[in-house]
Design a protein around this motif. Structure first.
Motif, PDB file in Angstrom:
ATOM      1  N   GLU A   1       0.828  -1.208   0.000  1.00  0.00           N
ATOM      2  CA  GLU A   1       0.000   0.000   0.000  1.00  0.00           C
ATOM      3  C   GLU A   1       0.862   1.257   0.000  1.00  0.00           C
ATOM      4  O   GLU A   1       0.498   2.289  -0.590  1.00  0.00           O
ATOM      5  CB  GLU A   1      -0.921   0.009   1.230  1.00  0.00           C
ATOM      6  N   LYS A   2       2.024   1.185   0.637  1.00  0.00           N
ATOM      7  CA  LYS A   2       2.911   2.351   0.740  1.00  0.00           C
ATOM      8  C   LYS A   2       3.741   2.571  -0.524  1.00  0.00           C
ATOM      9  O   LYS A   2       4.019   3.713  -0.900  1.00  0.00           O
ATOM     10  CB  LYS A   2       3.848   2.189   1.934  1.00  0.00           C
ATOM     11  N   ILE A   3       4.155   1.488  -1.181  1.00  0.00           N
ATOM     12  CA  ILE A   3       5.109   1.625  -2.285  1.00  0.00           C
ATOM     13  C   ILE A   3       4.490   1.475  -3.669  1.00  0.00           C
ATOM     14  O   ILE A   3       5.173   1.688  -4.672  1.00  0.00           O
ATOM     15  CB  ILE A   3       6.242   0.581  -2.148  1.00  0.00           C
ATOM     16  N   LYS A   4       3.233   1.116  -3.761  1.00  0.00           N
ATOM     17  CA  LYS A   4       2.611   0.824  -5.061  1.00  0.00           C
ATOM     18  C   LYS A   4       2.703   2.029  -5.995  1.00  0.00           C
ATOM     19  O   LYS A   4       2.614   3.183  -5.588  1.00  0.00           O
ATOM     20  CB  LYS A   4       1.157   0.411  -4.875  1.00  0.00           C
ATOM     21  N   ASN A   5       2.892   1.704  -7.257  1.00  0.00           N
ATOM     22  CA  ASN A   5       2.986   2.718  -8.296  1.00  0.00           C
ATOM     23  C   ASN A   5       2.269   2.171  -9.516  1.00  0.00           C
ATOM     24  O   ASN A   5       2.685   1.157 -10.084  1.00  0.00           O
ATOM     25  CB  ASN A   5       4.445   3.023  -8.609  1.00  0.00           C
ATOM     26  N   SER A   6       1.206   2.843  -9.935  1.00  0.00           N
ATOM     27  CA  SER A   6       0.384   2.336 -11.040  1.00  0.00           C
ATOM     28  C   SER A   6       1.141   2.262 -12.360  1.00  0.00           C
ATOM     29  O   SER A   6       0.718   1.573 -13.287  1.00  0.00           O
ATOM     30  CB  SER A   6      -0.873   3.195 -11.204  1.00  0.00           C
ATOM     31  N   ALA A   7       2.254   2.980 -12.438  1.00  0.00           N
ATOM     32  CA  ALA A   7       3.041   2.975 -13.683  1.00  0.00           C
ATOM     33  C   ALA A   7       3.978   1.780 -13.758  1.00  0.00           C
ATOM     34  O   ALA A   7       4.564   1.503 -14.813  1.00  0.00           O
ATOM     35  CB  ALA A   7       3.834   4.273 -13.798  1.00  0.00           C
ATOM     36  N   ASP A   8       4.141   1.061 -12.662  1.00  0.00           N
ATOM     37  CA  ASP A   8       5.066  -0.082 -12.628  1.00  0.00           C
ATOM     38  C   ASP A   8       4.573  -1.241 -13.490  1.00  0.00           C
ATOM     39  O   ASP A   8       3.386  -1.586 -13.482  1.00  0.00           O
ATOM     40  CB  ASP A   8       5.246  -0.577 -11.196  1.00  0.00           C
ATOM     41  N   GLY A   9       5.498  -1.867 -14.204  1.00  0.00           N
ATOM     42  CA  GLY A   9       5.230  -3.126 -14.883  1.00  0.00           C
ATOM     43  C   GLY A   9       5.696  -4.260 -13.997  1.00  0.00           C
ATOM     44  O   GLY A   9       6.207  -4.033 -12.892  1.00  0.00           O
TER      45      GLY A   9
END
Length: 316
Positions: free
Chosen positions: A296-304
């Motif tokens: 929840e803290k590190i998620k990034n929607s741009a990550d593959g």
């Protein structure tokens, strides 16, 4: 006195109700469940996303179609029979070899050493079609699938059968993993409910850690007598990236990904689970909650997939 429940909660152990209420319901849209519950639909999905999976030889969806079994597996003396909508390993038959006698009679040798006659195999498939092993009890279809060759890594630490690796994936980030090893008690199946071993895996490098069988901590495999701790699973980064890609493929934010290692083809997706169990916490002697909160803290929607794996491993 601190209650047992409070102690588990303080150590980050995720319970069934919280798993459902906070992670499954908000993140797993119901319309995507058929994509993972139906293994035939899963196979079609993997082809679109170029995720390797065991080959499917055919589908039997009518009682009359049972007679086609011999034709569908004609060039494959070893194969797997499984319900398309089954769960917990129920209804799966692993045929290691097919023998045709001089009389024309066909015998099917199972991986556990037992032999089935053709009428017994057909009866089993009939049970699958009747919904005997389906998750919802409704009529089902039967998949005839490639029988894999066990990777040499497992030669000393598995009793027959094919081990698999369960990875819990949250919002595309792998958070916890365990290896499931077949035993004599489990009939050569990698199913914890039937007596297989659950072995915790260090997520950062694929090293085996703690082992549990029938909810009891153990140090060695009960059948092979080999120590498990310290061995490193091959192709570990590839396994994590494949697991992460299943988030994009399925549309499910909280899922269990089951991967097998074939001697010739490497990591293959066996199936996905929209309601993965919580026994993985026992195998790892660690609660899931902290890992889920980390995402929840590190998620990034741009990550593959590669980015997500790299990001979570950096934080552990």
């Amino acid at each position: 006195m601190i209650s047992l429940f409070s102690k588990f909660e303080s150590e980050g152990v995720l319970g069934i109700n919280r798993r459902i209420g906070e992670f499954i319901l908000p993140n797993n849209p119901r319309e995507f469940y058929p994509l993972v519950d139906d293994k035939w639909k899963t196979a079609e999905l993997t082809r679109q996303f170029h995720v390797p999976m065991p080959k499917h030889y055919g589908l039997i969806d009518t009682f009359g179609g049972i007679q086609k079994t011999n034709v569908l597996v004609k060039d494959h003396p070893g194969f797997v029979v499984k319900p398309a909508n089954g769960g917990m390993g129920n209804g799966i038959l692993v045929i290691s070899n097919t023998e045709t006698l001089d009389t024309g009679k066909v015998l099917y040798h199972k991986s556990d050493g037992r032999v089935l006659q053709e009428k017994e195999l057909n009866h089993h498939i009939s049970g699958i079609l009747s919904g005997l092993y389906s998750l919802d009890g409704n009529s089902d279809t039967c998949i005839l699938q490639e029988r894999l060759e066990c990777h040499p890594f497992f030669q000393e630490i598995s009793f027959r059968g094919i081990p698999d690796i369960r990875v819990i994936v949250y919002l595309g980030y792998p958070v916890m993993a365990m290896l499931r090893l077949p035993t004599k008690e489990s009939g050569g199946r990698a199913n914890l409910h039937q007596g297989a071993l659950g072995v915790g895996v260090n997520l950062t490098d694929g090293t085996l850690t703690h082992s549990v069988c029938n909810d009891k901590l153990i140090d060695v495999h009960p059948d092979t007598k080999q120590t498990l701790r310290g061995r490193v699973i091959p192709h570990w980064n590839q396994i994590l990236e494949m697991s992460s890609r299943c988030f994009d493929m399925s549309g499910l934010g909280y899922l269990g990904v089951d991967i097998v290692l074939d001697e010739n083809r490497g990591p293959l997706l066996l199936e996905m689970n929209a309601r993965p169990g919580l026994g993985i916490q026992i195998a790892n002697r660690m609660g899931l909650l902290g890992r889920l909160q980390l995402v929840e803290k590190i998620k990034n929607s741009a990550d593959g997939p590669k980015d997500r794996v790299h990001r979570i491993l950096q934080e552990l």
